[in-house]
Design a protein around this motif. Structure first.
Motif, mmCIF file in Angstrom:
data_model
loop_
_atom_site.group_PDB
_atom_site.id
_atom_site.type_symbol
_atom_site.label_atom_id
_atom_site.label_comp_id
_atom_site.label_asym_id
_atom_site.label_seq_id
_atom_site.Cartn_x
_atom_site.Cartn_y
_atom_site.Cartn_z
ATOM 1 N N ARG A 50 0.725 -1.098 0.168
ATOM 2 C CA ARG A 50 0.116 -0.070 -0.200
ATOM 3 C C ARG A 50 0.826 1.199 -0.131
ATOM 4 O O ARG A 50 0.587 2.162 -0.669
ATOM 5 C CB ARG A 50 -1.070 -0.249 1.049
ATOM 6 N N LEU A 51 1.795 1.073 0.768
ATOM 7 C CA LEU A 51 3.030 2.377 0.690
ATOM 8 C C LEU A 51 3.524 2.569 -0.708
ATOM 9 O O LEU A 51 3.879 3.610 -1.071
ATOM 10 C CB LEU A 51 4.138 2.195 1.567
ATOM 11 N N LEU A 52 3.369 1.688 -1.433
ATOM 12 C CA LEU A 52 3.859 1.650 -3.028
ATOM 13 C C LEU A 52 2.893 1.944 -3.917
ATOM 14 O O LEU A 52 2.900 2.080 -5.230
ATOM 15 C CB LEU A 52 4.817 0.608 -3.321
ATOM 16 N N GLY A 53 1.555 2.400 -3.350
ATOM 17 C CA GLY A 53 0.425 2.741 -4.171
ATOM 18 C C GLY A 53 -0.274 1.360 -4.651
ATOM 19 O O GLY A 53 -1.211 1.654 -5.453
ATOM 20 N N LEU A 54 -0.070 0.035 -4.093
ATOM 21 C CA LEU A 54 -0.912 -0.968 -4.557
ATOM 22 C C LEU A 54 -1.961 -1.359 -3.698
ATOM 23 O O LEU A 54 -1.725 -1.472 -2.502
ATOM 24 C CB LEU A 54 0.067 -1.995 -4.911
ATOM 25 N N GLU A 55 -3.157 -1.613 -4.006
ATOM 26 C CA GLU A 55 -4.276 -1.940 -3.147
ATOM 27 C C GLU A 55 -4.779 -3.498 -3.575
ATOM 28 O O GLU A 55 -5.014 -3.797 -4.595
ATOM 29 C CB GLU A 55 -5.417 -1.049 -3.349
ATOM 30 N N PHE A 56 -4.343 -4.267 -2.411
ATOM 31 C CA PHE A 56 -4.664 -5.768 -2.553
ATOM 32 C C PHE A 56 -6.047 -5.898 -1.966
ATOM 33 O O PHE A 56 -6.590 -5.233 -1.149
ATOM 34 C CB PHE A 56 -3.609 -6.386 -1.976
ATOM 35 N N VAL A 57 -6.764 -6.882 -2.465
ATOM 36 C CA VAL A 57 -8.200 -7.495 -2.066
ATOM 37 C C VAL A 57 -7.910 -8.843 -1.575
ATOM 38 O O VAL A 57 -7.545 -9.705 -2.264
ATOM 39 C CB VAL A 57 -9.194 -7.160 -3.151
#
Length: 136
Positions: free
Chosen positions: A23-30
């Motif tokens: 998330r700190l790198l801009g990716l959102e995991f589900v």
């Protein structure tokens, strides 16, 4: 028929920590509704899907796999400028992320730095060196 590579799967030892890091790198995991403690996915541009699987899940589903002592994967994240590489590196290391390589001007024409995700996988941060920027 030629197979299509459309997904990358990273084995992690702590799914929550991995999700927070990326998330700190801009990716959102589900998180997967069927395996919320063991599997999460993130759709990336151009149809690529990035997955996180816990070591526990991988051990159960892959007969001859043993978690490595440290990561063997490096994901590379491109930034728009050398200053953005420096800023993201500073943000990540200030948040307690393990530094692998401080930012430097690489001989191949890029500003480059590396950190490790919570499972030890390498994360490269890079941007093309600008000829208009005298500091890089």
């Amino acid at each position: 028929m030629q197979p299509t590579v459309n997904a990358l799967d990273i084995a992690v030892n702590d799914l929550g920590a991995a999700i927070d890091f990326y998330r700190l790198l801009g990716l959102e995991f589900v998180r997967d509704q069927h395996m919320p403690d063991d599997h999460a996915g993130c759709d990336l541009p151009n149809g690529l899907h990035l997955m996180l699987d816990t070591d526990d899940l991988r051990t159960k589903t892959t007969a001859h796999w043993t978690p490595p002592a440290t990561g063997r994967t490096f994901l590379a994240f491109e930034f728009g400028s050398p200053a953005e590489v420096d800023a993201k590196y500073a943000e990540l290391t200030a948040a307690g992320i393990t530094a692998l390589q401080e930012p430097f001007d690489a001989p191949w024409g890029m500003r480059y730095a590396s950190v490790a995700d919570p499972s030890g996988n390498g994360i490269d941060l890079y941007a093309a060196l600008s000829t208009a920027d005298p500091t890089h």
